[in-house]
Design an enzyme around this catalytic site. Structure first.
Site: not given
Ligand code: ADP
Ligand code: ZN
Length: 213
Positions: A13, A87, A126, A160, A171
């Protein structure tokens, strides 16, 4: 034009939102980025949400709705890209109300489909540039060997705190329990457009352009 990018963590996203900003002059509103900013600047709210975020849980609707409300009032642009918001169903209702109060609406909700195994692989690989937000991936787009961001030249790569397998499990569970019902919600409203988020960045970009027209 106002759109929502909807999909699980790691669906891409943020990457697509940045492209839409560059190409269409739209403004990305990412509640995840806003919350991380609140943490870095050490506000009381930032401190309150830090542990929740690191564990991969959702922060309260009240907090994120407040953040979005503030931004909608203070930001001008050629339309908004909502990334990571809404969300939950109450967040979706609140967004509808806020837009309506501003005489606006939603033009499309773009659901980015990616299978779970790919999500885990993407997220654990990532990293991002702390200066400009450019996203890197250990396999597909490694950090440049000279140690400098290819976009802005800074040497400030970050991972992160919630991009680890344990938080990611939470998550994903939060996504399936609380966010995935939004697919049905927006389908019923006639706003849902689905794209395959598994392809190359350019291919996904083209698909999104196709559904936005
Ligand atoms: P992801 O890569 O999981 O999509 P984000 O950057 O959008 O990550 O969000 C990171 C974290 O910030 C979430 O796990 C959650 O703790 C919090 N968060 C972000 N947006 C929301 C929201 N709309 N409602 C509740 N919590 C949120
Ligand atoms: Zn950079």
């Amino acid at each position: 034009m106002n759109i929502i990018l909807l999909g699980p963590p790691g669906a891409g996203k943020g990457t697509q939102a940045r492209i839409l900003e560059d190409e269409r002059g739209m403004v990305q509103l990412s509640t995840g980025d806003m919350l991380r900013e609140a943490r870095t600047s050490g506000t009381e709210m930032g401190q309150k949400v830090a542990a929740i975020m690191d564990a991969g849980q959702l922060v309260t609707d009240e907090i994120v709705i407040g953040l979005i409300e503030e931004k909608l009032q203070s930001t001008e642009g050629n339309g908004f890209i909502f990334d990571g918001f809404p969300r939950t169903l109450p967040q979706a209702d609140a967004l509808g109300e806020l837009l309506k109060a501003n005489g606006q609406g939603l033009n499309a909700v773009v659901a980015m489909q990616v299978d779970d195994e790919a999500l885990v692989a993407r997220i654990t690989a990532r990293s991002t540039c702390g200066n400009c937000g450019e996203v890197y991936n250990d396999q597909t787009k490694p950090q440049p060997a000279n140690g400098k961001c290819s976009n802005c030249g800074a040497s400030d790569f970050r991972r992160r705190a919630d991009d680890n397998e344990e938080s990611l499990k939470t998550r994903l569970m939060e996504y399936y329990k609380k966010t995935s019902p939004l697919l049905g919600y927006y389908y019923a409203k006639g706003d849902l457009r689905t794209v395959d988020g598994l392809g190359e960045i350019d291919a996904v970009k083209a698909e999104i352009s196709g559904v936005l027209g």
